[in-house]
Design a protein around this motif. Structure first.
Motif, PDB file in Angstrom:
ATOM      1  N   MET A 146      22.743  -4.116  -3.741  1.00  0.00           N
ATOM      2  CA  MET A 146      22.719  -3.801  -2.321  1.00  0.00           C
ATOM      3  C   MET A 146      21.510  -2.945  -1.977  1.00  0.00           C
ATOM      4  SD  MET A 146      23.193  -0.993  -0.194  1.00  0.00           S
ATOM      5  CE  MET A 146      24.034   0.112  -1.312  1.00  0.00           C
ATOM      6  N   ALA A 147      21.242  -1.932  -2.795  1.00  0.00           N
ATOM      7  CA  ALA A 147      20.113  -1.049  -2.522  1.00  0.00           C
ATOM      8  C   ALA A 147      18.806  -1.830  -2.533  1.00  0.00           C
ATOM      9  CB  ALA A 147      20.068   0.068  -3.569  1.00  0.00           C
ATOM     10  N   THR A 148      18.677  -2.756  -3.468  1.00  0.00           N
ATOM     11  CA  THR A 148      17.453  -3.548  -3.556  1.00  0.00           C
ATOM     12  C   THR A 148      17.308  -4.460  -2.339  1.00  0.00           C
ATOM     13  OG1 THR A 148      17.628  -3.512  -5.962  1.00  0.00           O
ATOM     14  CG2 THR A 148      16.172  -5.168  -4.988  1.00  0.00           C
ATOM     15  N   PHE A 149      18.394  -5.131  -1.939  1.00  0.00           N
ATOM     16  CA  PHE A 149      18.342  -6.013  -0.770  1.00  0.00           C
ATOM     17  C   PHE A 149      17.961  -5.248   0.494  1.00  0.00           C
ATOM     18  CE2 PHE A 149      21.725  -8.800  -2.969  1.00  0.00           C
ATOM     19  CZ  PHE A 149      20.748  -9.522  -3.627  1.00  0.00           C
ATOM     20  N   VAL A 150      18.599  -4.112   0.710  1.00  0.00           N
ATOM     21  CA  VAL A 150      18.354  -3.351   1.942  1.00  0.00           C
ATOM     22  C   VAL A 150      16.952  -2.752   1.933  1.00  0.00           C
ATOM     23  CG1 VAL A 150      19.091  -1.358   3.306  1.00  0.00           C
ATOM     24  CG2 VAL A 150      20.799  -2.894   2.317  1.00  0.00           C
ATOM     25  N   ALA A 151      16.514  -2.230   0.787  1.00  0.00           N
ATOM     26  CA  ALA A 151      15.170  -1.645   0.708  1.00  0.00           C
ATOM     27  C   ALA A 151      14.102  -2.695   0.999  1.00  0.00           C
ATOM     28  CB  ALA A 151      14.948  -1.029  -0.663  1.00  0.00           C
ATOM     29  N   ARG A 152      14.277  -3.898   0.481  1.00  0.00           N
ATOM     30  CA  ARG A 152      13.310  -4.971   0.760  1.00  0.00           C
ATOM     31  C   ARG A 152      13.404  -5.444   2.197  1.00  0.00           C
ATOM     32  NH1 ARG A 152      14.568  -8.619  -4.641  1.00  0.00           N
ATOM     33  NH2 ARG A 152      13.488  -7.311  -6.177  1.00  0.00           N
ATOM     34  N   ALA A 153      14.617  -5.566   2.712  1.00  0.00           N
ATOM     35  CA  ALA A 153      14.805  -6.088   4.067  1.00  0.00           C
ATOM     36  C   ALA A 153      14.161  -5.195   5.114  1.00  0.00           C
ATOM     37  CB  ALA A 153      16.294  -6.262   4.361  1.00  0.00           C
ATOM     38  N   PHE A 154      14.230  -3.888   4.885  1.00  0.00           N
ATOM     39  CA  PHE A 154      13.709  -2.948   5.893  1.00  0.00           C
ATOM     40  C   PHE A 154      12.406  -2.288   5.444  1.00  0.00           C
ATOM     41  CE2 PHE A 154      18.172  -3.460   6.856  1.00  0.00           C
ATOM     42  CZ  PHE A 154      18.170  -3.565   8.243  1.00  0.00           C
ATOM     43  N   ASP A 155      11.838  -2.811   4.374  1.00  0.00           N
ATOM     44  CA  ASP A 155      10.544  -2.331   3.896  1.00  0.00           C
ATOM     45  C   ASP A 155      10.544  -0.813   3.702  1.00  0.00           C
ATOM     46  OD1 ASP A 155       8.033  -2.787   2.963  1.00  0.00           O
ATOM     47  OD2 ASP A 155       7.053  -2.692   4.919  1.00  0.00           O
ATOM     48  N   LEU A 156      11.536  -0.339   2.972  1.00  0.00           N
ATOM     49  CA  LEU A 156      11.696   1.098   2.749  1.00  0.00           C
ATOM     50  C   LEU A 156      10.901   1.520   1.514  1.00  0.00           C
ATOM     51  CD1 LEU A 156      15.549   1.371   3.336  1.00  0.00           C
ATOM     52  CD2 LEU A 156      13.710   1.710   4.996  1.00  0.00           C
ATOM     53  N   ALA A 157      10.164   2.590   1.637  1.00  0.00           N
ATOM     54  CA  ALA A 157       9.340   3.082   0.534  1.00  0.00           C
ATOM     55  C   ALA A 157      10.034   4.234  -0.175  1.00  0.00           C
ATOM     56  CB  ALA A 157       7.980   3.540   1.052  1.00  0.00           C
ATOM     57  N   ASP A 170      14.096   4.436 -15.672  1.00  0.00           N
ATOM     58  CA  ASP A 170      14.020   3.141 -16.345  1.00  0.00           C
ATOM     59  C   ASP A 170      14.835   2.057 -15.650  1.00  0.00           C
ATOM     60  OD1 ASP A 170      12.422   4.287 -18.293  1.00  0.00           O
ATOM     61  OD2 ASP A 170      14.117   4.776 -19.582  1.00  0.00           O
ATOM     62  N   ASP A 171      15.719   2.425 -14.773  1.00  0.00           N
ATOM     63  CA  ASP A 171      16.576   1.445 -14.113  1.00  0.00           C
ATOM     64  C   ASP A 171      15.765   0.603 -13.131  1.00  0.00           C
ATOM     65  OD1 ASP A 171      18.892   2.273 -15.430  1.00  0.00           O
ATOM     66  OD2 ASP A 171      19.266   3.859 -13.961  1.00  0.00           O
ATOM     67  N   TRP A 172      15.962  -0.704 -13.152  1.00  0.00           N
ATOM     68  CA  TRP A 172      15.171  -1.607 -12.307  1.00  0.00           C
ATOM     69  C   TRP A 172      15.384  -1.338 -10.828  1.00  0.00           C
ATOM     70  CZ3 TRP A 172      18.009  -4.552  -8.977  1.00  0.00           C
ATOM     71  CH2 TRP A 172      19.353  -4.778  -9.282  1.00  0.00           C
ATOM     72  N   TYR A 173      16.502  -0.740 -10.456  1.00  0.00           N
ATOM     73  CA  TYR A 173      16.829  -0.491  -9.053  1.00  0.00           C
ATOM     74  C   TYR A 173      16.498   0.941  -8.630  1.00  0.00           C
ATOM     75  CZ  TYR A 173      20.863   0.962 -11.825  1.00  0.00           C
ATOM     76  OH  TYR A 173      21.656   1.506 -12.799  1.00  0.00           O
ATOM     77  N   HIS A 174      15.878   1.725  -9.515  1.00  0.00           N
ATOM     78  CA  HIS A 174      15.624   3.142  -9.223  1.00  0.00           C
ATOM     79  C   HIS A 174      14.882   3.332  -7.915  1.00  0.00           C
ATOM     80  CE1 HIS A 174      13.049   6.761  -9.274  1.00  0.00           C
ATOM     81  NE2 HIS A 174      14.076   7.350  -9.848  1.00  0.00           N
ATOM     82  N   ASP A 175      13.772   2.656  -7.740  1.00  0.00           N
ATOM     83  CA  ASP A 175      12.946   2.870  -6.554  1.00  0.00           C
ATOM     84  C   ASP A 175      13.690   2.497  -5.277  1.00  0.00           C
ATOM     85  OD1 ASP A 175      11.114   3.543  -8.435  1.00  0.00           O
ATOM     86  OD2 ASP A 175       9.575   2.113  -7.807  1.00  0.00           O
ATOM     87  N   LYS A 323       9.078  10.665  -9.876  1.00  0.00           N
ATOM     88  CA  LYS A 323       7.910   9.835 -10.165  1.00  0.00           C
ATOM     89  C   LYS A 323       6.688  10.379  -9.460  1.00  0.00           C
ATOM     90  CE  LYS A 323       9.588   5.191 -11.249  1.00  0.00           C
ATOM     91  NZ  LYS A 323       9.572   3.770 -10.807  1.00  0.00           N
ATOM     92  N   ALA A 324       5.640  10.606 -10.221  1.00  0.00           N
ATOM     93  CA  ALA A 324       4.384  11.066  -9.619  1.00  0.00           C
ATOM     94  C   ALA A 324       3.798   9.997  -8.715  1.00  0.00           C
ATOM     95  CB  ALA A 324       3.392  11.442 -10.716  1.00  0.00           C
ATOM     96  N   THR A 325       4.063   8.728  -9.035  1.00  0.00           N
ATOM     97  CA  THR A 325       3.500   7.641  -8.231  1.00  0.00           C
ATOM     98  C   THR A 325       4.085   7.587  -6.828  1.00  0.00           C
ATOM     99  OG1 THR A 325       5.125   6.160  -9.266  1.00  0.00           O
ATOM    100  CG2 THR A 325       2.904   6.204 -10.210  1.00  0.00           C
ATOM    101  N   PHE A 326       5.203   8.292  -6.612  1.00  0.00           N
ATOM    102  CA  PHE A 326       5.764   8.372  -5.260  1.00  0.00           C
ATOM    103  C   PHE A 326       4.927   9.303  -4.373  1.00  0.00           C
ATOM    104  CE2 PHE A 326      10.444   7.506  -6.620  1.00  0.00           C
ATOM    105  CZ  PHE A 326      10.120   6.185  -6.820  1.00  0.00           C
ATOM    106  N   LEU A 327       4.122  10.144  -5.005  1.00  0.00           N
ATOM    107  CA  LEU A 327       3.425  11.199  -4.277  1.00  0.00           C
ATOM    108  C   LEU A 327       1.968  10.828  -4.030  1.00  0.00           C
ATOM    109  CD1 LEU A 327       4.783  14.235  -6.332  1.00  0.00           C
ATOM    110  CD2 LEU A 327       5.784  13.216  -4.284  1.00  0.00           C
TER     111      LEU A 327
END
Length: 593
Positions: A146-157, A170-175, A323-327
């Motif tokens: 669900m988190a992955t679908f909604v994040a992609r649908a609304f282009d959430l960063a 390490d979890d594929w759904y972390h972001d 994640k440093a890459t978030f910053l």
């Protein structure tokens, strides 16, 4: 006529469409049902999902997906085909045209919702399930999906966020989970520390998530002020006392297993520090305020300058990885540690993220692998091994070095959290101890004394012990094994476990020591003059020094009687048959002292 207020549709693999005003559209009626004329009978007014369900129902989002006449079934899991319909209607504002041939092999073209699954693929929201040739339309949706679908649908960063204990880097759904949390769409499950990614998403919950996603601009993204997290973070950062001083921080969960270094079923906690802080030691001491913990060095990785420690569980709260890459460069960062000297509490210094380094740098002289973070947050001797955190208190890296050349300022490095996470599993596998099999007598004439040779939390040692069966207490005589302990003279000792707690707080060195008296055979009773308590066993242990050791080493008596006053005021009486103590003394090199 149905009203939708839409934001920009995400661009990746999607239609280039931007709606900047209120768009009025007519939904194509679902074959199974038309728009509901009344509110659902099973959605009570005042429950947390009643408003989201009412608004989405009025928009026609649920048309054809009801679970019965006048029913919404908010506590039933939402299925993948239902979620596809809801998301597409919210994002596009309309039902899509029927596809001539569905791309997913398990979606029949005769299903009215087949076009919605196709549209989900076109929008880049899903790639299917399994090998990608199926959609699994009747599978319930887990919260991770669900988190992955909604994040992609609304282009959430994704971005800086305190995170959840059950969602790791390490979890594929972390972001996606972090993106939802930052947007205020989810606050976790059960408690704010958990997300429950493996749980199924209920229909009432899904309506709430979509409703929050639609209105996210009104609530804004979740932001953090480090001052709100400083107390939590500093309580998880301890000073390391070894050959020198450094810093360590608590990570991950606590564990309970049969690790022989800690005792069967012992509860222990993990800590990270810099490898150059522990050097070649097997044990260090960790302190924060009045708390003092003995920590065993599980493993070190010189290539990344990372060391993993374990200490018996004390209940210290752990820090989560970010994640440093978030910053972005210029984002505020905070270095936590104990610079320059012994201190009761850690200090906090602030700087910014300067750069993320994958290639060569000055720090590569001792960190040859992994990702480094360059920051101007002040780092000094003693800060090594401490966490570098973002404004939400998430660990972005571990402080390891600074540039000290003339006229150089504000050049400091930390090993990135991604590298720390990568090395954890291999560090956990290092230095598994080898222990002897069943205890055995190795010298003749040692009576009931049993020989042991073990590696424990405090290092390696060998010796003999006696079991006092009535209280399941033991009397130990041991010698430190050369080369395994940083202070062998402290561990050459006689000690006994009482099977009971004998101090109010055995982790506090200032706690009062239980009164102890003893006598050999028929001799007069003597007060034990030199002893201290420790937490080397699940219960308290009393170490004996001074005259008692000299007497034990030279006695010809056959019995030792000990009485210990417990915390509750009662006495515990222990009796040991010490026949063979002369053979034990002869067999051990460290006796007498």
């Amino acid at each position: 006529m149905l009203a939708y207020l839409l934001g920009p549709v995400p661009s990746a693999n999607r239609l280039s469409l931007f709606v900047v005003a209120v768009l009025f559209v007519m939904l194509a009626p679902a074959p199974q049902a038309g728009a509901q004329s009344g509110f659902y009978r099973d959605v009570s007014e005042g429950v947390h999902y009643s408003e989201p369900v009412a608004e989405l129902q009025a928009m026609g989002v649920f048309d054809g997906t009801a679970c019965g006449e006048g029913l919404f079934c908010p506590d039933e899991p939402v299925l993948r085909w239902q979620m596809a319909v809801w998301i597409v209607r919210v994002v596009d504002g309309a039902d899509p045209e029927q596809a001539p041939e569905p791309r997913f092999g398990d979606v029949d073209a005769g299903h009215w919702w087949a076009a919605h699954t196709e549209r989900m693929f076109q929008l880049g929201i899903t790639t299917g399930c399994g090998d990608g040739d199926r959609f699994c339309p009747y599978d319930p949706v887990k919260r991770s999906h669900m988190a992955t679908f909604v994040a992609r649908a609304f282009d959430l960063a994704p971005g800086s966020h305190p995170g959840f204990d059950d969602v790791t880097l390490d979890d594929w759904y972390h972001d996606s989970v972090i993106a939802l949390a930052r947007a205020g769409i989810t606050q976790g499950c059960d408690s704010y520390d958990l997300f429950c990614p493996s749980r199924l998403t209920l229909r009432g919950q899904m309506a709430t998530f979509l409703h929050r996603a639609i209105h996210r601009d009104e609530t804004g993204a979740v932001s953090c002020d480090f001052a709100d997290h400083a107390d939590r973070v500093t309580r998880a950062v301890f000073q390391v006392h070894g050959d020198g001083l450094g810093t360590a921080f608590r990570v991950g969960y606590g564990y309970s297993d049969n690790d022989k270094r800690l005792g069967s079923g012992e509860w222990w906690e993990e800590w990270l520090t810099a490898a150059h802080v522990v050097g070649g030691r097997r044990q260090v001491t960790l302190t924060n305020g009045t708390i003092s913990l003995d920590a065993w060095v599980v493993g070190t990785d010189s290539a990344t300058d990372v060391a993993l420690l374990r200490a018996k569980g004390y209940g210290v709260s752990h820090l989560r990885f970010g994640k440093a890459t978030f910053l972005k460069p210029g984002a505020d960062l905070y270095a936590i540690g104990y610079p320059l000297h012994t201190a009761s509490q850690p200090t906090v210094s602030r700087g910014v993220l300067s750069r993320i380094e994958e290639g060569a740098s000055l720090a590569r002289t001792f960190v040859s692998e992994g990702t480094l973070i360059l920051t101007d947050a002040p780092i000094n001797p003693g800060n090594s091994g401490g966490p570098l955190v973002d404004t939400c208190g998430s660990v972005i890296g571990m402080n390891v070095a600074k540039a000290t050349a003339v006229d150089v300022e504000g050049i400091n490095w930390a090993v990135a959290s991604s590298t720390l996470q990568e090395r954890l599993s291999s560090l956990r596998e290092q230095h598994e101890p080898e222990t002897s099999s069943e205890p055995k007598s190795v010298s003749s004439g040692t009576g009931s004394w049993e020989y042991f040779n073990e590696e424990r939390l405090w290092g390696g040692y060998e010796g003999y012990y006696l079991l006092e069966e009535s209280h399941q207490s033991r009397l130990y005589v041991r010698c430190a094994v050369e080369g395994t302990l940083y202070s062998p003279e402290k561990y050459d000792s006689v000690f006994f476990s009482t099977g009971n707690l004998v101090t109010n707080d055995y982790r506090n060195p200032d706690a009062p020591i239980a009164p102890v008296i003893y006598r050999f055979s028929d001799e007069n009773t003597v007060t034990l003059d030199s002893h201290f308590s420790s937490n080397e066993e699940p219960e308290s242990v009393l170490f004996a020094y001074g005259e008692f050791i000299n007497k034990l080493s030279g006695t010809t008596a056959e019995a030792l009687h000990i009485a210990v006053t417990l915390d509750n005021g009662n006495d515990i009486h222990l009796s040991f048959d010490i026949t063979g103590i002369d053979a034990v003394v002869a067999d051990l090199d460290c006796l007498p002292w």
